[in-house]
Design a protein around this motif. Structure first.
Motif, PDB file in Angstrom:
ATOM      1  N   LYS A  54     -14.946  -3.763 -31.380  1.00 34.57           N
ATOM      2  CA  LYS A  54     -15.056  -4.929 -30.601  1.00 34.57           C
ATOM      3  C   LYS A  54     -14.185  -5.846 -30.344  1.00 34.57           C
ATOM      4  N   GLU A  55     -14.098  -6.990 -29.346  1.00 35.76           N
ATOM      5  CA  GLU A  55     -13.128  -7.696 -28.964  1.00 35.76           C
ATOM      6  C   GLU A  55     -11.918  -8.054 -30.005  1.00 35.76           C
ATOM      7  N   GLY A  56     -10.473  -7.689 -29.884  1.00 38.82           N
ATOM      8  CA  GLY A  56      -9.096  -7.652 -30.529  1.00 38.82           C
ATOM      9  C   GLY A  56      -8.366  -8.546 -30.016  1.00 38.82           C
ATOM     10  N   ILE A  57      -7.745  -8.935 -30.845  1.00 39.70           N
ATOM     11  CA  ILE A  57      -6.398  -9.756 -30.395  1.00 39.70           C
ATOM     12  C   ILE A  57      -6.582  -9.112 -28.927  1.00 39.70           C
ATOM     13  N   ARG A  58      -5.703 -10.538 -28.169  1.00 45.49           N
ATOM     14  CA  ARG A  58      -5.505 -10.517 -26.406  1.00 45.49           C
ATOM     15  C   ARG A  58      -3.940 -10.800 -26.862  1.00 45.49           C
ATOM     16  N   GLY A  59      -3.241 -10.580 -25.410  1.00 50.87           N
ATOM     17  CA  GLY A  59      -1.478 -10.371 -25.171  1.00 50.87           C
ATOM     18  C   GLY A  59      -1.960 -10.864 -23.618  1.00 50.87           C
ATOM     19  N   GLY A  60      -0.280 -10.662 -23.624  1.00 50.57           N
ATOM     20  CA  GLY A  60       0.413 -10.678 -22.539  1.00 50.57           C
ATOM     21  C   GLY A  60       2.131  -9.859 -22.118  1.00 50.57           C
ATOM     22  N   MET A  61       1.803  -9.516 -20.940  1.00 48.05           N
ATOM     23  CA  MET A  61       3.335  -8.597 -21.140  1.00 48.05           C
ATOM     24  C   MET A  61       3.490  -8.895 -19.489  1.00 48.05           C
ATOM     25  N   GLY A  62       5.340  -9.319 -19.174  1.00 47.47           N
ATOM     26  CA  GLY A  62       5.519  -9.746 -18.379  1.00 47.47           C
ATOM     27  C   GLY A  62       7.385  -9.194 -19.182  1.00 47.47           C
ATOM     28  N   LEU A  63       8.089  -9.505 -17.548  1.00 45.84           N
ATOM     29  CA  LEU A  63       9.789  -8.313 -17.853  1.00 45.84           C
ATOM     30  C   LEU A  63      10.044  -9.634 -18.937  1.00 45.84           C
ATOM     31  N   ARG A  64      11.084  -9.033 -19.963  1.00 42.28           N
ATOM     32  CA  ARG A  64      12.244  -9.415 -20.971  1.00 42.28           C
ATOM     33  C   ARG A  64      12.939 -10.312 -19.945  1.00 42.28           C
ATOM     34  N   GLY A  65      12.984 -11.872 -20.929  1.00 46.85           N
ATOM     35  CA  GLY A  65      13.866 -12.582 -20.502  1.00 46.85           C
ATOM     36  C   GLY A  65      15.004 -12.713 -20.604  1.00 46.85           C
ATOM     37  N   GLU A  66      15.467 -12.026 -21.803  1.00 45.21           N
ATOM     38  CA  GLU A  66      16.383 -12.426 -22.899  1.00 45.21           C
ATOM     39  C   GLU A  66      16.916 -10.940 -23.431  1.00 45.21           C
ATOM     40  N   PRO A  67      17.623  -9.691 -22.900  1.00 41.35           N
ATOM     41  CA  PRO A  67      18.499  -8.787 -23.459  1.00 41.35           C
ATOM     42  C   PRO A  67      17.926  -8.828 -24.954  1.00 41.35           C
ATOM     43  N   ASP A  68      17.659  -9.669 -26.124  1.00 43.52           N
ATOM     44  CA  ASP A  68      17.000  -9.120 -27.143  1.00 43.52           C
ATOM     45  C   ASP A  68      16.138  -9.695 -27.349  1.00 43.52           C
ATOM     46  N   GLN A  69      15.410 -10.497 -26.185  1.00 43.64           N
ATOM     47  CA  GLN A  69      13.680 -10.834 -26.630  1.00 43.64           C
ATOM     48  C   GLN A  69      12.705  -9.338 -27.466  1.00 43.64           C
ATOM     49  N   LYS A  70      12.105 -10.063 -28.324  1.00 44.82           N
ATOM     50  CA  LYS A  70      10.749  -8.896 -28.741  1.00 44.82           C
ATOM     51  C   LYS A  70       9.477  -9.581 -28.993  1.00 44.82           C
ATOM     52  N   ILE A  71       8.517  -8.398 -29.724  1.00 45.45           N
ATOM     53  CA  ILE A  71       6.947  -8.859 -28.904  1.00 45.45           C
ATOM     54  C   ILE A  71       7.119 -10.313 -29.774  1.00 45.45           C
ATOM     55  N   ALA A  72       6.094 -11.940 -29.584  1.00 40.41           N
ATOM     56  CA  ALA A  72       6.587 -12.068 -30.326  1.00 40.41           C
ATOM     57  C   ALA A  72       4.757 -12.267 -30.235  1.00 40.41           C
ATOM     58  N   ALA A  73       4.314 -13.337 -31.465  1.00 41.17           N
ATOM     59  CA  ALA A  73       2.628 -12.898 -31.950  1.00 41.17           C
ATOM     60  C   ALA A  73       2.593 -14.724 -32.384  1.00 41.17           C
ATOM     61  N   PHE A  94      -3.658  -8.932 -21.607  1.00 40.84           N
ATOM     62  CA  PHE A  94      -4.112  -7.908 -21.144  1.00 40.84           C
ATOM     63  C   PHE A  94      -5.544  -7.999 -22.981  1.00 40.84           C
ATOM     64  N   SER A  95      -6.619  -7.111 -22.638  1.00 43.62           N
ATOM     65  CA  SER A  95      -6.902  -6.757 -24.246  1.00 43.62           C
ATOM     66  C   SER A  95      -7.511  -6.020 -25.383  1.00 43.62           C
ATOM     67  N   THR A  96      -7.617  -6.210 -26.389  1.00 47.33           N
ATOM     68  CA  THR A  96      -7.431  -5.009 -27.075  1.00 47.33           C
ATOM     69  C   THR A  96      -8.843  -4.639 -27.756  1.00 47.33           C
ATOM     70  N   LYS A  97      -9.085  -3.307 -28.137  1.00 43.62           N
ATOM     71  CA  LYS A  97     -10.509  -3.784 -29.536  1.00 43.62           C
ATOM     72  C   LYS A  97     -10.271  -3.113 -30.684  1.00 43.62           C
ATOM     73  N   ASP A  98     -10.254  -3.268 -31.729  1.00 40.07           N
ATOM     74  CA  ASP A  98     -10.369  -3.243 -32.910  1.00 40.07           C
ATOM     75  C   ASP A  98     -11.274  -1.538 -33.393  1.00 40.07           C
ATOM     76  N   LEU A  99     -10.908  -1.127 -34.372  1.00 42.28           N
ATOM     77  CA  LEU A  99     -11.848   0.089 -34.869  1.00 42.28           C
ATOM     78  C   LEU A  99     -12.756   0.440 -34.166  1.00 42.28           C
ATOM     79  N   ASP A 100     -14.119  -0.589 -34.974  1.00 39.59           N
ATOM     80  CA  ASP A 100     -15.520  -0.492 -34.531  1.00 39.59           C
ATOM     81  C   ASP A 100     -15.556  -0.788 -33.183  1.00 39.59           C
TER      82      ASP A 100
END
Length: 123
Positions: free
Chosen positions: A49-68, A41-47
């Motif tokens: 402009k291109e923001g941080i990018r990321g990825g999204m998929g199925l949870r691998g473990e029951p307690d898996q959280k967002i990782a930066a 996925f792609s994001t944009k900042d408040l102005d």
């Protein structure tokens, strides 16, 4: 200077999560490969402009959280510094054709990742 470059969002229902983030924040999603059950996925900042990018998929473990992930020029160099200053490197692994990642803990027990892009030699 190393900075956050990627956020990985685990989901229980990818389509529901994609709709949630695109409806609220107008993020756009693309599937890099038909074989992967993963979306970038792609994001944009408040102005706008291109923001941080990321990825999204199925949870691998029951307690898996967002990782930066922090982009670095050498996983080995930064992994060594993390361990010398009281952090931990939990796992290192290649992502064929893309790069290498490491999952780490800081001195406060916070999980974060390192990302090193693949070079032409190791793609």
């Amino acid at each position: 200077m190393p900075t956050f470059i990627h956020i990985d969002i685990p989901t229980d229902n990818v389509e529901r999560a994609k709709k949630f983030y695109s409806d609220i924040f107008e993020w756009t999603f693309e599937k890099p490969s038909p074989e992967m059950d993963y979306y970038l996925f792609s994001t944009k900042d408040l102005d706008g402009k291109e923001g941080i990018r990321g990825g999204m998929g199925l949870r691998g473990e029951p307690d898996q959280k967002i990782a930066a992930y922090i982009g670095v020029d050498s996983i080995e160099k930064y992994a060594s510094q993390i361990q010398k200053t009281g952090g931990k490197v939990l796992n290192k692994m290649p992502v064929p054709g893309w790069g290498t990642l490491a999952i780490c803990l800081d001195t406060e027990g916070n999980l974060f990742g390192l990302w090193e892009d693949a070079t032409e030699e190791n793609k």
